[in-house]
Design a protein around this motif. Structure first.
Motif, PDB file in Angstrom:
ATOM      1  N   TRP A  49       7.479  21.337  -2.294  1.00 27.74           N
ATOM      2  CA  TRP A  49       6.398  20.915  -3.074  1.00 27.74           C
ATOM      3  C   TRP A  49       5.253  20.872  -1.800  1.00 27.74           C
ATOM      4  O   TRP A  49       5.349  20.626  -0.776  1.00 27.74           O
ATOM      5  CB  TRP A  49       6.337  19.514  -3.754  1.00 27.74           C
ATOM      6  N   PRO A  50       3.981  20.904  -2.478  1.00 32.79           N
ATOM      7  CA  PRO A  50       2.927  21.109  -1.327  1.00 32.79           C
ATOM      8  C   PRO A  50       2.573  19.840  -0.461  1.00 32.79           C
ATOM      9  O   PRO A  50       2.073  20.125   0.627  1.00 32.79           O
ATOM     10  CB  PRO A  50       1.910  21.356  -2.191  1.00 32.79           C
ATOM     11  N   GLU A  51       3.158  18.653  -0.953  1.00 34.15           N
ATOM     12  CA  GLU A  51       2.477  17.530  -0.419  1.00 34.15           C
ATOM     13  C   GLU A  51       3.511  17.010   0.618  1.00 34.15           C
ATOM     14  O   GLU A  51       3.485  16.071   1.137  1.00 34.15           O
ATOM     15  CB  GLU A  51       2.374  16.440  -1.491  1.00 34.15           C
ATOM     16  N   THR A  52       4.657  17.828   0.798  1.00 27.40           N
ATOM     17  CA  THR A  52       6.025  16.993   1.532  1.00 27.40           C
ATOM     18  C   THR A  52       5.560  16.845   2.948  1.00 27.40           C
ATOM     19  O   THR A  52       4.733  17.363   3.430  1.00 27.40           O
ATOM     20  CB  THR A  52       7.047  17.753   1.389  1.00 27.40           C
ATOM     21  N   MET A  53       6.252  15.537   3.460  1.00 28.05           N
ATOM     22  CA  MET A  53       5.971  15.171   4.868  1.00 28.05           C
ATOM     23  C   MET A  53       7.278  14.517   5.307  1.00 28.05           C
ATOM     24  O   MET A  53       8.010  14.212   4.414  1.00 28.05           O
ATOM     25  CB  MET A  53       4.772  14.571   5.164  1.00 28.05           C
ATOM     26  N   PHE A  54       7.486  14.676   6.758  1.00 28.58           N
ATOM     27  CA  PHE A  54       8.569  13.698   7.376  1.00 28.58           C
ATOM     28  C   PHE A  54       8.066  12.395   7.882  1.00 28.58           C
ATOM     29  O   PHE A  54       6.741  12.291   8.056  1.00 28.58           O
ATOM     30  CB  PHE A  54       9.335  14.446   8.214  1.00 28.58           C
ATOM     31  N   THR A  55       8.813  11.550   7.787  1.00 25.34           N
ATOM     32  CA  THR A  55       8.626  10.363   8.610  1.00 25.34           C
ATOM     33  C   THR A  55       9.424  10.040   9.501  1.00 25.34           C
ATOM     34  O   THR A  55      10.699  10.176   9.374  1.00 25.34           O
ATOM     35  CB  THR A  55       8.454   8.885   7.609  1.00 25.34           C
ATOM     36  N   ILE A 100      -3.761   3.356  -2.301  1.00 27.94           N
ATOM     37  CA  ILE A 100      -3.464   4.605  -1.684  1.00 27.94           C
ATOM     38  C   ILE A 100      -3.893   4.623  -0.214  1.00 27.94           C
ATOM     39  O   ILE A 100      -5.391   4.466  -0.180  1.00 27.94           O
ATOM     40  CB  ILE A 100      -3.733   5.864  -2.464  1.00 27.94           C
ATOM     41  N   VAL A 101      -3.190   5.147   0.605  1.00 34.32           N
ATOM     42  CA  VAL A 101      -3.644   5.164   2.214  1.00 34.32           C
ATOM     43  C   VAL A 101      -3.092   6.592   2.511  1.00 34.32           C
ATOM     44  O   VAL A 101      -2.011   6.612   2.494  1.00 34.32           O
ATOM     45  CB  VAL A 101      -3.311   4.303   3.151  1.00 34.32           C
ATOM     46  N   LYS A 102      -4.065   7.588   2.773  1.00 34.72           N
ATOM     47  CA  LYS A 102      -3.679   8.847   3.183  1.00 34.72           C
ATOM     48  C   LYS A 102      -3.375   8.836   4.646  1.00 34.72           C
ATOM     49  O   LYS A 102      -4.189   8.440   5.631  1.00 34.72           O
ATOM     50  CB  LYS A 102      -4.725   9.966   2.920  1.00 34.72           C
ATOM     51  N   LYS A 111       0.715  -1.285  -0.147  1.00 30.30           N
ATOM     52  CA  LYS A 111       0.158   0.054   0.012  1.00 30.30           C
ATOM     53  C   LYS A 111       1.157   1.294   0.149  1.00 30.30           C
ATOM     54  O   LYS A 111       1.995   1.150   0.645  1.00 30.30           O
ATOM     55  CB  LYS A 111      -0.919  -0.044   1.347  1.00 30.30           C
ATOM     56  N   LEU A 112       0.760   2.327  -0.738  1.00 27.64           N
ATOM     57  CA  LEU A 112       1.069   3.667  -0.663  1.00 27.64           C
ATOM     58  C   LEU A 112       0.633   4.399   0.274  1.00 27.64           C
ATOM     59  O   LEU A 112      -0.699   4.772   0.289  1.00 27.64           O
ATOM     60  CB  LEU A 112       1.033   4.118  -2.059  1.00 27.64           C
ATOM     61  N   LEU A 113       1.548   4.773   1.317  1.00 28.11           N
ATOM     62  CA  LEU A 113       1.262   5.843   2.537  1.00 28.11           C
ATOM     63  C   LEU A 113       1.563   7.147   1.777  1.00 28.11           C
ATOM     64  O   LEU A 113       2.819   7.277   1.732  1.00 28.11           O
ATOM     65  CB  LEU A 113       1.384   5.349   3.744  1.00 28.11           C
ATOM     66  N   THR A 114       0.758   8.165   2.160  1.00 32.38           N
ATOM     67  CA  THR A 114       1.273   9.413   1.945  1.00 32.38           C
ATOM     68  C   THR A 114       0.339  10.591   2.089  1.00 32.38           C
ATOM     69  O   THR A 114      -0.742  10.322   2.547  1.00 32.38           O
ATOM     70  CB  THR A 114       1.363   9.773   0.162  1.00 32.38           C
ATOM     71  N   SER A 115       0.359  11.881   2.157  1.00 38.76           N
ATOM     72  CA  SER A 115      -0.209  13.207   2.480  1.00 38.76           C
ATOM     73  C   SER A 115      -1.460  13.036   1.774  1.00 38.76           C
ATOM     74  O   SER A 115      -1.648  12.474   0.684  1.00 38.76           O
ATOM     75  CB  SER A 115       0.653  14.238   2.763  1.00 38.76           C
ATOM     76  N   GLU A 116      -2.411  13.777   2.144  1.00 37.24           N
ATOM     77  CA  GLU A 116      -3.866  14.143   1.519  1.00 37.24           C
ATOM     78  C   GLU A 116      -3.364  14.824   0.110  1.00 37.24           C
ATOM     79  O   GLU A 116      -3.817  14.244  -1.005  1.00 37.24           O
ATOM     80  CB  GLU A 116      -4.447  15.338   2.084  1.00 37.24           C
ATOM     81  N   LYS A 117      -2.563  15.497   0.088  1.00 35.95           N
ATOM     82  CA  LYS A 117      -2.167  16.173  -1.104  1.00 35.95           C
ATOM     83  C   LYS A 117      -1.228  15.195  -2.049  1.00 35.95           C
ATOM     84  O   LYS A 117      -1.250  15.213  -3.196  1.00 35.95           O
ATOM     85  CB  LYS A 117      -1.238  17.592  -1.159  1.00 35.95           C
ATOM     86  N   GLY A 118      -0.314  14.351  -1.295  1.00 35.04           N
ATOM     87  CA  GLY A 118       0.497  13.532  -1.923  1.00 35.04           C
ATOM     88  C   GLY A 118      -0.440  12.369  -2.783  1.00 35.04           C
ATOM     89  O   GLY A 118      -0.125  12.031  -3.891  1.00 35.04           O
TER      90      GLY A 118
END
Ligand code: FEO
Length: 394
Positions: free
Chosen positions: A152-158, A126-128, A104-111
Motif C-alpha cells: 500500500w502507499p503508506e507502508t514503512m519498515f521499523t 498521531i505523530v508523523k 501516541k500513534l507513529l506512522t508515515s505521512e500517508k499512514g
C-alpha cells in the motif's frame, strides 16, 4: 483467573504478542491459506518507554489486550507504530489507543491520513515520522525506513538498531499460523513465494528499491507481520533479491480449461514438447487449480501457455480469470503461447492473445482447431512448444 498467555521473547526485550488465525481459509477473498495465517504484533521494551509495532485483526484484539496487560501491567504502551494501515494489522488500533490515553500513534505521512480515515484515529494522537528518524526507548532505538507501496502507499519498515531486528510489515511475510521461527516451518520459502506472488509481485519495482536500500542495513532478524520470524534472514533475503529483480527460470506454466477434452489435448501436447526440450513445466487444469499455487509459479516462470476453448462467442470464463491474474499480478513472464478448440466459430485464441499482450507478455506461438486436434495439428502444437522453448532459452 485471567488467562496466562505464552509470549515468546524473540530478542532481549522484544516480545511477539500477535495472534494465530488457524482457521482462515482464504486471504483477500482470493488466495487459499491452507495453513491459516498469523497477525504479528511486537512489543519492544526499553528502560524508559515501550513501543508496540502493529496490532492484529480486530477479532483478535481482546487477545492482544490480554497479552499487553500480562507483559506490561498497568504501564501500557507509549508508542504504537503503524507500519501499514490494512485492517489485518491496524484494525485493533482504536482498541489499543483506548487502553491508555498516553499512547501516541507513529506512522508515515500517508499512514497518518489513512489512520484518520480508515481507523478513526483523532489527529492529536498521531505523530508523523520520516525516513531515518529515530525514537529512543532507553537502551533501544527504533529507526523508521521509508518503504512505500509494499503493498500500500503508506507502508514503512521499523528497525531496532541495537538488536538489528527489521520489522518489515507484509514484506517477507508468509501465511502460516504455526511456528515462531523460520526453523519451525518446513518449506517456508515455498509459502513465502506464494505470498510474494499474490501480495508483492505487482509492486516488484518498489520491492527492488527496498531491497537495494536494505543492502546497507545490518539485519540479524526479520520480524514480518505474517508468518514466522526469520532468525536466519539470509535465505529469504536472497530469494527476495532474485524475485524483486524479476529473474526467471527455464520454467513454464501451462494453464488450460477444456469442455470436451480437445483443448486439454492441445495444452498437454505443448507441455510435453516443452518438457522434451528440457523446460520445467507446471500444468494446471483451471477447473481445479489453486490460485496460490499458480501465484507461486508466476513468481519465477519465464513463460505461460494458456489453453481456452471458445464458449458462447468468447474466452472460457476460467481462462479469462487466468489471463486477468497475469495482468493483475504483473509477473516477470516474458513469453506465451495460446491454444484452443472451438465447435463452430473460434475467437478465444485471438482474445487471450490480446489480454496477454496488454500484460506485456510476448505471444510467440498459437494454434486454434475446429473440433479435436488431428495429426497435422499435433505437428503444429509441437512446433509451438519448440519455438517457445527456443525463445525461453535465448
Ligand atoms: Fe497483511 Fe497488507 O496486510
Amino acid at each position: 483467573m485471567m488467562k496466562n498467555y505464552s509470549i515468546p521473547e524473540i530478542s532481549k526485550g522484544v516480545y511477539a504478542v500477535g495472534s494465530r488465525d488457524w482457521n482462515l481459509k482464504l486471504f483477500d477473498a482470493l488466495i487459499p491459506t491452507h495453513y491459516g495465517t498469523s497477525y504479528n504484533s511486537y512489543v519492544v521494551k526499553g528502560n524508559e518507554k515501550t513501543a508496540l509495532i502493529e496490532t492484529v485483526k480486530p477479532c483478535f484484539q481482546e487477545e492482544l489486550g490480554g497479552k499487553i496487560r500480562q507483559l506490561l501491567g498497568i504501564g501500557g504502551i507509549d508508542y504504537l507504530i503503524m507500519n501499514h494501515a490494512e485492517p489485518d494489522h491496524a484494525g485493533a488500533i482504536p482498541y489499543v489507543l483506548e487502553m491508555s490515553g498516553k499512547t501516541k500513534l507513529l506512522t508515515s505521512e500517508k499512514g497518518a491520513k489513512m489512520a484518520e480515515v480508515m481507523h478513526n484515529v483523532s489527529a492529536d494522537r498521531i505523530v508523523k515520522v520520516k525516513e531515518g528518524q529515530t525514537i529512543e526507548l532507553g537502551g533501544k532505538t527504533l529507526k523508521f525506513i521509508d518503504a512505500p507501496w509494499l503493498h500500500w502507499p503508506e507502508t514503512m519498515f521499523t528497525y531496532l538498531v541495537e538488536d538489528k531486528v527489521l520489522f518489515s510489515c507484509d514484506f517477507f511475510g508468509s501465511h502460516f499460523a504455526k511456528g515462531v521461527y523460520d526453523t519451525d516451518v518446513k518449506d517456508l520459502v515455498g509459502g513465502a513465494q506464494a505470498y510474494y506472488g499474490e501480495i508483492m509481485m505487482p509492486f516488484r519495482a518498489l520491492g527492488k528499491k527496498a531491497m537495494d536500500k536494505l543492502e546497507s542495513v545490518e539485519i540479524s532478524m526479520i520480524a514480518p507481520s505474517h508468518g514466522p520470524v526469520y532468525k536466519n534472514p539470509e535465505k529469504i533475503m536472497s530469494v527476495y533479491k532474485k524475485w524483486t529483480a524479476g529473474e526467471t527460470d527455464e520454467k513454464a506454466i501451462v494453464a488450460y480449461v477444456s469442455m470436451w477434452g480437445s483443448t486439454e489435448k492441445m495444452a498437454k501436447a505443448v507441455a510435453e514438447k516443452l518438457m522434451a526440450e528440457g523446460i520445467e513445466v507446471s500444468l494446471y487444469n483451471l477447473t481445479a487449480a489453486d490460485a496460490g499455487d499458480v501465484a507461486k509459479d508466476l513468481v519465477d516462470s519465464r513463460a505461460i501457455v494458456i489453453g481456452s476453448p471458445t464458449v458462447m462467442g468468447g474466452i472460457h470464463p476460467l481462462a479469462l480469470y487466468a489471463s486477468s491474474l497475469v495482468r493483475a499480478f504483473r509477473p516477470p513472464l516474458k513469453y506465451a503461447a495460446v491454444v484452443g478448440s472451438y465447435g463452430w466459430g473460434g475467437c478465444s485464441v485471438k482474445e487471450v492473445t490480446k489480454l496477454l499482450e496488454l500484460a506485456k507478455v510476448e505471444v510467440v506461438g498459437s494454434h486454434e482447431v475446429n473440433g479435436p486436434p488431428l495429426d497435422e495439428d499435433y505437428k503444429k502444437l509441437e512446433e509451438v512448444g519448440k519455438v517457445l522453448a527456443c525463445r525461453m532459452r535465448q
